[in-house]
Design an enzyme around this catalytic site. Structure first.
Site, PDB file in Angstrom:
ATOM      1  N   CYS A  47       0.628  -1.310   0.058  1.00 51.54           N
ATOM      2  CA  CYS A  47      -0.107  -0.056   0.115  1.00 51.54           C
ATOM      3  C   CYS A  47       0.910   1.236  -0.199  1.00 51.54           C
ATOM      4  CB  CYS A  47      -0.847   0.026   1.115  1.00 51.54           C
ATOM      5  SG  CYS A  47      -0.187  -0.084   2.810  1.00 51.54           S
ATOM      6  N   ASN A  48       2.073   1.340   0.301  1.00 55.78           N
ATOM      7  CA  ASN A  48       3.090   2.231   0.343  1.00 55.78           C
ATOM      8  C   ASN A  48       4.366   2.361  -0.351  1.00 55.78           C
ATOM      9  OD1 ASN A  48       4.544   1.500   2.761  1.00 55.78           O
ATOM     10  ND2 ASN A  48       2.852   1.697   3.514  1.00 55.78           N
ATOM     11  N   ASP A 114       3.640  -4.401  11.654  1.00 55.85           N
ATOM     12  CA  ASP A 114       3.626  -5.850  11.807  1.00 55.85           C
ATOM     13  C   ASP A 114       3.541  -6.559  10.407  1.00 55.85           C
ATOM     14  OD1 ASP A 114       3.552  -5.808  14.536  1.00 55.85           O
ATOM     15  OD2 ASP A 114       1.311  -5.655  14.499  1.00 55.85           O
TER      16      ASP A 114
END
Length: 413
Positions: A47-48, A114
């Site tokens: 996602c990043n 995590d």
């Protein structure tokens, strides 16, 4: 030679990362099978961040980079010039340190998160499945996973609860007065969804429902004790908080049939929620870009300790890799001698037990020098071991260029 093309939330737009996450992982198979310049590739798209780890011949590294950019561009719909300007090129030792830091969560929006170590592991598993991994990439990624475990066990970054999901819920908490009375709809059934369920229950949420665009909702609901929603619009109407974490666009404005006040958290990449939803009356939308802007400042001591561990692990890996050609050369020489002796022993009627004993003896004799070679490498004296086996046994180790460890004038973006 190891290369890495990397772009992340700090130097690339979320729109670009979103496009890459959708198309780039599927491009790796053709990139390796159709390009003689590249021996292996592992693509990590989260996602990043976007990462393409390559195992290439040192003499053709520049061409391999160009081929990778072209392939990823075609697969994702990102202009090749835009992609090349967005990624940073890492080579050699820098690749090792970078992957170890990424896997340990030190480069994430939430430092020490995590989820990233599992994403790294799954990217290697995908490369294995499509046949794009290589022995050097296998060793690199396996050691990165080991390093991540060491960081979590040995520093304060190993504390439970570091994740993008928990950061998003923390941001939403100021708008939610009573988690136990909040009706939550989760769209998606993957690992992020499971993490979301745990984080919500830690906050006291009890009314949790799940909707799955892929049809896996029933099994997920049964596993985690949730209520199953079979119609998205009905679930949205009943929910106070909507959290999406699936693999494709799942929610558009048509799902919101009234002006009820709702919080929507979009954790998907590609995005799951049409940005138009954020302009609807009563709806507040938190997406990844917004969440990343509010990431907490890392705990300086914990991050410093973790980076020290990562640096040490990367140095050990690089040092061991530098003497690997000499170890391989020594093993090759010893086993060549062993094969000749086994042949003579068989001619003299030696038993299988005797032959097995000879093989075991050879392995025992090789163990000590191999350990010593790595110790010398860590002291910066690996060349002494290489010179020693050449002087004593008359064997020559492969040169760095032959093993692809030179860096022929490449520069980072």
């Amino acid at each position: 030679m190891l290369l890495c093309l990397t772009a992340n939330h700090q130097n690339a737009s979320f729109d670009l990362l979103e496009k890459l996450s959708f198309g780039a992982p599927q491009a790796a198979s053709a990139l390796v099978s159709e390009n003689t310049l590249i021996d292996g590739a592992v693509v990590l798209a989260t996602c990043n961040r976007f990462e393409a780890y390559l195992d290439v011949d040192a003499s053709s590294a520049s061409g391999a980079v160009d081929a990778t950019v072209a392939s990823m561009s075609a697969a994702s719909g990102v202009d090749a010039t835009e992609l090349r300007s967005a990624v940073t090129l890492l080579t050699g030792e820098d690749v090792v340190g970078h992957l170890f830091a990424v896997t340990s969560g030190l480069e994430s929006v939430v430092v020490g998160e995590d989820e990233i170590s599992g994403q790294v592991r799954r990217s290697l598993e995908h490369a294995r499945a499509v046949g794009t991994s290589s022995s050097d990439l296998e060793r690199l990624f396996q050691r990165a996973t080991q390093t991540s475990r060491g960081v979590k066990a040995g520093t304060a970054l190993g504390g439970a609860g570091r994740s993008l999901v928990r950061l998003a819920l923390e941001m939403a908490a100021s708008r939610i007065l009573d988690w136990s009375a909040t009706r939550v709809l989760i769209v998606g059934t993957g690992q992020y969804a499971a993490t979301t369920v745990a984080a919500l229950r830690d906050r006291g949420a009890v009314d949790l429902r799940v909707y799955s665009p892929s049809g896996r909702g029933e099994a997920f609901a049964a596993k985690y004790g949730l209520r199953l929603e079979t119609h998205l619009a009905d679930g949205v109407t009943d929910a106070d908080l909507l959290i999406t974490c699936t693999s494709a666009m799942a929610v558009d404005a048509s799902a919101f049939r009234d002006a009820q006040r709702r919080m929507v958290i979009d954790l998907g990449l590609p995005r799951n929620v049409d940005p138009v939803v954020g302009s609807l009356a009563g709806v507040e939308l938190l997406d990844l870009e917004t969440i990343s802007l509010h990431a907490p400042i890392e705990e300086l001591n914990a991050a410093s300790d973790a980076r020290a561990l990562v640096g040490d692990a990367a140095a050990r890996f690089v040092a061991e890799r530098s003497v690997e050609p000499a170890i391989v050369a020594l093993r090759g020489h010893i086993f060549q001698v062993l094969d000749a002796e086994l042949g003579r022993a068989r001619d003299r009627g030696a038993s299988e037990e005797t032959q097995a004993a000879l093989r075991h003896l050879a392995s025992v004799l090789l163990h000590g020098p191999s350990v010593r070679a790595r110790e010398l490498a860590l002291e910066g004296r690996g060349d002494e071991f290489t010179a020693g086996i050449e002087a004593v046994y008359g064997v020559e180790a492969a040169t760095p260029a032959e093993l692809g460890t030179e860096e022929p004038g490449l520069h980072s973006a």
